[in-house]
Enzyme design. Structure first.
Site, PDB file in Angstrom:
ATOM      1  N   ASP A  32       0.887  -1.221   0.025  1.00  0.00           N
ATOM      2  CA  ASP A  32       0.108  -0.121   0.064  1.00  0.00           C
ATOM      3  C   ASP A  32       1.003   1.369  -0.037  1.00  0.00           C
ATOM      4  O   ASP A  32       1.978   1.408   0.612  1.00  0.00           O
ATOM      5  CB  ASP A  32      -0.872  -0.101   1.082  1.00  0.00           C
ATOM      6  CG  ASP A  32      -2.125   0.923   1.100  1.00  0.00           C
ATOM      7  OD1 ASP A  32      -3.403   0.518   0.873  1.00  0.00           O
ATOM      8  OD2 ASP A  32      -1.783   2.178   1.148  1.00  0.00           O
ATOM      9  N   CYS A 258     -21.123   0.289  -1.556  1.00  0.00           N
ATOM     10  CA  CYS A 258     -21.148  -0.748  -2.682  1.00  0.00           C
ATOM     11  C   CYS A 258     -22.322  -0.605  -3.456  1.00  0.00           C
ATOM     12  O   CYS A 258     -22.355  -0.133  -4.628  1.00  0.00           O
ATOM     13  CB  CYS A 258     -20.985  -2.296  -2.259  1.00  0.00           C
ATOM     14  SG  CYS A 258     -19.249  -2.501  -1.982  1.00  0.00           S
TER      15      CYS A 258
END
Ligand code: UDX
Length: 439
Positions: A32, A258
């Site tokens: 990351d 989502c």
């Protein structure tokens, strides 16, 4: 030891995939760009609240199967690289592929010969087909392997998936089989598809859930008009195995990170392809209406009229997260409704077991004691279905209110128990025979 898997991105999807694949016996390196996040993860400090995840991260770090780094050159040692990158909506609601378009060419320069690159987070249909051009390598294989994780259940959903979808062009290639084998210990059914089908399957599943929920929310409205009970209607429908019992609970509308994003993206893509996805557009429209409907129900409970003024009324809110089991406020109908009540002049005090005072909550007084929300309240409103709200001392709450009425947008509470405590209970999708105006 199985494959050495590289995971790019340590968000919900990346971190869960990394920890779970390590648990399933693979060696995993999770990359990351956020160095402080990587440092924390390397100390087993997990920034998201997912049951079981901290334990799996600690387990993987301890047995050396899981590593975190901000140095993406570590991916050169991985035979499989999973892309778990954000694709936030742009101003039109289309997924923004900027991060992916930055990262993938770099991977093309880094990866070992013959590596497999799989998209795991949700990407528009056609993305996998574009990756070879972005990678600029002919020896790398591309796979679409979408995730179906629910917030609050990520680990369980990952380790016990209903299905694993592996898309390659053509389907069932050697690269597909390598991805498939990662999931062998889960014994999940595998769908071998082309990449476009795999990508669309993810949108199609989320959009279908949204349609199902909007359908039941309209049924709840109808039940109120007809004097029917949406609980009985939904139970009857759910016992039909073709329909199934899940995602039939009415509520203040669907939200989260989502469903709203994916329905908008699919609608957009369908429109661009010249296909009118009217049923999905209606599901989105119906969803927006649920928030206004909840606000009207509260106004009616407090003033006797759905259009009554709320100025100065004290309203106690139970629940701010978009669903129980998470503190996530992204696209939360609960937060939107609480904020709208405040915008209409109500003094809103809110409690959510997973939410403390913070950004975006300025219009509300957020308290960590559920009993404080009832103080002098003209109405209580249940907006998130936290099971612990059922076990509150409702008689104590009733005594603290100015008027013991509870608008239950989740049908969470038991009417009999509430009546005993002295409350008027206003559930959704049932006639409200004893609703009476305030004052
Ligand atoms: C969803 C999908 O379920 C998951 O497969 C996908 O990978 C990501 O999106 P999530 O966003 O975690 O997961 O939420 P989910 O549990 O699906 O709930 C979505 C919304 O529907 C929430 O607002 C929830 O409160 C609402 N809901 C759900 C209802 O109102 N009634 C129900 O019966 C179920």
């Amino acid at each position: 030891m199985g494959e050495h898997v590289g995971v790019v991105g340590a968000g919900y999807v990346g971190l869960t995939s990394a920890a779970c694949f390590a648990h399933l016996g693979h060696r995993v390196t999770c990359v990351d760009i956020d160095e402080s996040k990587v440092d924390n993860l390397a100390r087993a400090e997990v920034p998201i609240s997912e049951p079981g995840l901290p334990e799996l991260v600690a387990e993987g770090l301890a047995d050396g199967t899981l590593a975190f780094t901000a140095d993406d050159t570590a991916l050169a040692e991985c035979g499989i690289v999973l892309l778990c990158l954000p694709t936030p909506p742009d101003h039109e609601g289309k997924p923004d592929l900027g991060v992916l378009e930055d990262v993938v060419p770099r991977l093309g320069r880094l990866l070992a010969p013959g590596a497999v690159v799989a998209t795991k987070s949700t990407v528009p249909v056609g993305t996998a087909a574009r990756l070879p051009d972005l990678l600029r390598r002919t020896d790398l294989s591309v796979v679409s392997n979408p995730e179906f994780l629910r917030e609050g259940h990520c680990v369980d959903d990952f380790l016990r998936p209903g299905r694993v979808v592996v898309g390659t062009d053509p389907p069932g290639s050697e690269a597909a089989r390598r991805i498939e084998r990662l999931y062998d210990p889960t014994r999940a059914p595998v769908v071998r598809a082309d990449t476009a089908s795999a990508e669309l399957a993810k949108y199609a599943s989320n959009a279908f859930l949204a349609v199902k929920l909007s359908y039941v929310n309209v049924l709840a409205e109808l039940c109120e008009r007809f004097g029917a009970d949406v609980g009985e209607v939904a139970r009857t429908m759910g016992l039909d195995s073709r329909i199934g019992p899940e995602f039939l609970a009415p509520g203040p509308g669907w939200g989260g990170s989502c469903l709203p994003k994916d329905t908008t993206a699919l609608l957009h893509a369908a429109g661009s392809a010249g296909v009118d996805f009217g049923i999905l557009r209606d599901a989105v429209r119906v969803n927006a209406r649920q928030r206004a409907r909840a606000v009207r129900t509260v106004r009616e409970a407090v003033t006797g009229s759905p259009w009554g003024a709320l100025s100065g009324a004290r309203i106690g809110v139970l629940g701010l997260a978009f669903k129980a089991g998470t503190g996530d406020l992204r696209d939360s109908p609960a937060l939107a409704i609480a904020t709208e009540l405040a915008r209409r002049g109500a003094e809103v005090t809110a409690h959510d077991p997973a939410v403390g005072p913070g950004p975006g909550l300025d219009a509300l007084q957020v308290v960590d004691d559920p009993y404080l929300v009832a103080k002098d309240a003209a109405a209580l409103v249940v907006l998130t279905e936290w099971p612990e709200f059922r076990d509150l001392d409702w008689a104590r709450l009733a005594a603290a209110t100015a008027r013991p009425v509870v608008v239950d947008t989740r049908n969470l509470l038991d009417s009999g128990q509430l009546a005993e405590a002295g409350f008027t209970h206003l559930p959704v999708g049932r006639r409200h025979p004893d609703a009476a105006p305030f004052g």
